[in-house]
Design a protein around this motif. Structure first.
Motif, PDB file in Angstrom:
ATOM      1  N   ILE A  36       5.749   1.239  -7.633  1.00 38.84           N
ATOM      2  CA  ILE A  36       4.682   2.108  -8.137  1.00 38.84           C
ATOM      3  C   ILE A  36       4.301   1.519  -9.488  1.00 38.84           C
ATOM      4  N   VAL A  37       3.049   1.159  -9.646  1.00 35.57           N
ATOM      5  CA  VAL A  37       2.590   0.570 -10.897  1.00 35.57           C
ATOM      6  C   VAL A  37       1.803   1.625 -11.671  1.00 35.57           C
ATOM      7  N   LEU A  38       2.240   1.846 -12.901  1.00 34.80           N
ATOM      8  CA  LEU A  38       1.603   2.803 -13.802  1.00 34.80           C
ATOM      9  C   LEU A  38       1.002   2.014 -14.955  1.00 34.80           C
ATOM     10  N   MET A  39      -0.299   2.134 -15.137  1.00 36.32           N
ATOM     11  CA  MET A  39      -0.999   1.377 -16.175  1.00 36.32           C
ATOM     12  C   MET A  39      -1.624   2.332 -17.174  1.00 36.32           C
ATOM     13  N   PRO A  40      -1.952   1.810 -18.364  1.00 41.98           N
ATOM     14  CA  PRO A  40      -2.626   2.648 -19.350  1.00 41.98           C
ATOM     15  C   PRO A  40      -3.871   3.312 -18.761  1.00 41.98           C
ATOM     16  N   LYS A  41      -4.242   4.408 -19.362  1.00 40.56           N
ATOM     17  CA  LYS A  41      -5.409   5.217 -18.961  1.00 40.56           C
ATOM     18  C   LYS A  41      -5.186   5.916 -17.629  1.00 40.56           C
ATOM     19  N   GLY A  42      -3.923   6.130 -17.258  1.00 41.84           N
ATOM     20  CA  GLY A  42      -3.599   6.916 -16.078  1.00 41.84           C
ATOM     21  C   GLY A  42      -3.829   6.240 -14.747  1.00 41.84           C
ATOM     22  N   LYS A  43      -3.911   4.926 -14.723  1.00 41.60           N
ATOM     23  CA  LYS A  43      -4.114   4.219 -13.456  1.00 41.60           C
ATOM     24  C   LYS A  43      -2.784   4.067 -12.726  1.00 41.60           C
ATOM     25  N   VAL A  44      -2.803   4.399 -11.443  1.00 40.06           N
ATOM     26  CA  VAL A  44      -1.606   4.353 -10.600  1.00 40.06           C
ATOM     27  C   VAL A  44      -1.931   3.607  -9.318  1.00 40.06           C
ATOM     28  N   ALA A  45      -1.007   2.739  -8.900  1.00 41.64           N
ATOM     29  CA  ALA A  45      -1.179   2.036  -7.625  1.00 41.64           C
ATOM     30  C   ALA A  45       0.190   1.790  -7.014  1.00 41.64           C
ATOM     31  N   PHE A  46       0.215   1.675  -5.705  1.00 41.48           N
ATOM     32  CA  PHE A  46       1.422   1.309  -4.975  1.00 41.48           C
ATOM     33  C   PHE A  46       1.292  -0.147  -4.568  1.00 41.48           C
ATOM     34  N   VAL A  47       2.409  -0.886  -4.626  1.00 47.48           N
ATOM     35  CA  VAL A  47       2.375  -2.310  -4.307  1.00 47.48           C
ATOM     36  C   VAL A  47       3.487  -2.652  -3.325  1.00 47.48           C
ATOM     37  N   GLU A  48       3.080  -3.309  -2.245  1.00 50.38           N
ATOM     38  CA  GLU A  48       4.035  -3.891  -1.289  1.00 50.38           C
ATOM     39  C   GLU A  48       4.049  -5.390  -1.555  1.00 50.38           C
ATOM     40  N   LEU A  49       5.226  -5.937  -1.789  1.00 49.54           N
ATOM     41  CA  LEU A  49       5.371  -7.360  -2.070  1.00 49.54           C
ATOM     42  C   LEU A  49       5.905  -8.078  -0.848  1.00 49.54           C
ATOM     43  N   LYS A  50       5.352  -9.259  -0.601  1.00 53.36           N
ATOM     44  CA  LYS A  50       5.772 -10.083   0.534  1.00 53.36           C
ATOM     45  C   LYS A  50       5.784 -11.543   0.116  1.00 53.36           C
ATOM     46  N   ALA A  51       6.595 -12.334   0.781  1.00 53.83           N
ATOM     47  CA  ALA A  51       6.531 -13.781   0.622  1.00 53.83           C
ATOM     48  C   ALA A  51       5.209 -14.248   1.226  1.00 53.83           C
ATOM     49  N   PRO A  52       4.687 -15.377   0.740  1.00 54.73           N
ATOM     50  CA  PRO A  52       3.410 -15.869   1.289  1.00 54.73           C
ATOM     51  C   PRO A  52       3.445 -15.971   2.814  1.00 54.73           C
ATOM     52  N   GLY A  53       2.389 -15.464   3.439  1.00 54.85           N
ATOM     53  CA  GLY A  53       2.261 -15.539   4.890  1.00 54.85           C
ATOM     54  C   GLY A  53       2.960 -14.433   5.659  1.00 54.85           C
ATOM     55  N   LYS A  54       3.768 -13.624   4.991  1.00 56.07           N
ATOM     56  CA  LYS A  54       4.464 -12.527   5.672  1.00 56.07           C
ATOM     57  C   LYS A  54       3.536 -11.322   5.776  1.00 56.07           C
ATOM     58  N   LYS A  55       3.688 -10.576   6.845  1.00 54.32           N
ATOM     59  CA  LYS A  55       2.842  -9.399   7.113  1.00 54.32           C
ATOM     60  C   LYS A  55       3.641  -8.108   6.922  1.00 54.32           C
ATOM     61  N   MET A  56       2.923  -7.016   6.707  1.00 58.38           N
ATOM     62  CA  MET A  56       3.558  -5.708   6.622  1.00 58.38           C
ATOM     63  C   MET A  56       4.004  -5.287   8.015  1.00 58.38           C
ATOM     64  N   ARG A  57       5.150  -4.612   8.070  1.00 58.35           N
ATOM     65  CA  ARG A  57       5.639  -4.079   9.344  1.00 58.35           C
ATOM     66  C   ARG A  57       4.811  -2.846   9.731  1.00 58.35           C
ATOM     67  N   VAL A  58       4.912  -2.448  10.980  1.00 56.41           N
ATOM     68  CA  VAL A  58       4.142  -1.313  11.500  1.00 56.41           C
ATOM     69  C   VAL A  58       4.391  -0.059  10.664  1.00 56.41           C
ATOM     70  N   LEU A  59       5.642   0.233  10.340  1.00 54.96           N
ATOM     71  CA  LEU A  59       5.951   1.431   9.555  1.00 54.96           C
ATOM     72  C   LEU A  59       5.365   1.324   8.151  1.00 54.96           C
ATOM     73  N   GLN A  60       5.375   0.144   7.563  1.00 55.73           N
ATOM     74  CA  GLN A  60       4.778  -0.038   6.234  1.00 55.73           C
ATOM     75  C   GLN A  60       3.268   0.195   6.284  1.00 55.73           C
ATOM     76  N   LEU A  61       2.635  -0.263   7.331  1.00 55.88           N
ATOM     77  CA  LEU A  61       1.199  -0.017   7.490  1.00 55.88           C
ATOM     78  C   LEU A  61       0.907   1.476   7.635  1.00 55.88           C
ATOM     79  N   LYS A  62       1.783   2.181   8.335  1.00 52.73           N
ATOM     80  CA  LYS A  62       1.626   3.637   8.484  1.00 52.73           C
ATOM     81  C   LYS A  62       1.719   4.320   7.121  1.00 52.73           C
ATOM     82  N   ARG A  63       2.722   3.942   6.317  1.00 53.21           N
ATOM     83  CA  ARG A  63       2.876   4.544   4.979  1.00 53.21           C
ATOM     84  C   ARG A  63       1.678   4.206   4.091  1.00 53.21           C
ATOM     85  N   LYS A  64       1.178   2.976   4.199  1.00 49.36           N
ATOM     86  CA  LYS A  64       0.008   2.561   3.431  1.00 49.36           C
ATOM     87  C   LYS A  64      -1.169   3.476   3.763  1.00 49.36           C
TER      88      LYS A  64
END
Length: 92
Positions: A36-64
């Motif tokens: 969870i990335v919290l930035m100044p001015k109240g900006k919030v984002a969620f980040v999924e990290l992967k090695a280059p070329g790797k894809k999100m799993r089905v469950l990760q896509l559902k959560r996204k």
């Protein structure tokens, strides 16, 4: 390149700009984004990290999709360039 190197770059770049990149662990709810990335001015984002070329799993896509339905931004970051692009967008 290892996912851990990309994650470390993200943490450093967010911190440089006064933000926080918190590890996101949700017991009982698998598939949540890595950070969870919290930035100044109240900006919030969620980040999924992967090695280059790797894809999100089905469950990760559902959560996204669930988080996006609630109005949150969810990013897939798989390179240093993606880190830089993310930082630029968050600083607008």
């Amino acid at each position: 390149m290892l996912e851990s190197k990309i994650e470390n770059k993200l943490k450093i770049e967010v911190k440089k700009r006064g933000g926080m990149a918190l590890k996101f662990v949700s017991p009982g709810l698998a598939g949540v984004p890595d950070r969870i990335v919290l930035m100044p001015k109240g900006k919030v984002a969620f980040v999924e990290l992967k090695a280059p070329g790797k894809k999100m799993r089905v469950l990760q896509l559902k959560r996204k999709k669930q988080l996006e339905t609630l109005g949150f931004k969810v990013y897939l970051i798989d390179s240093f360039k993606a880190v830089n692009d993310f930082i630029q967008e968050m600083m607008l």
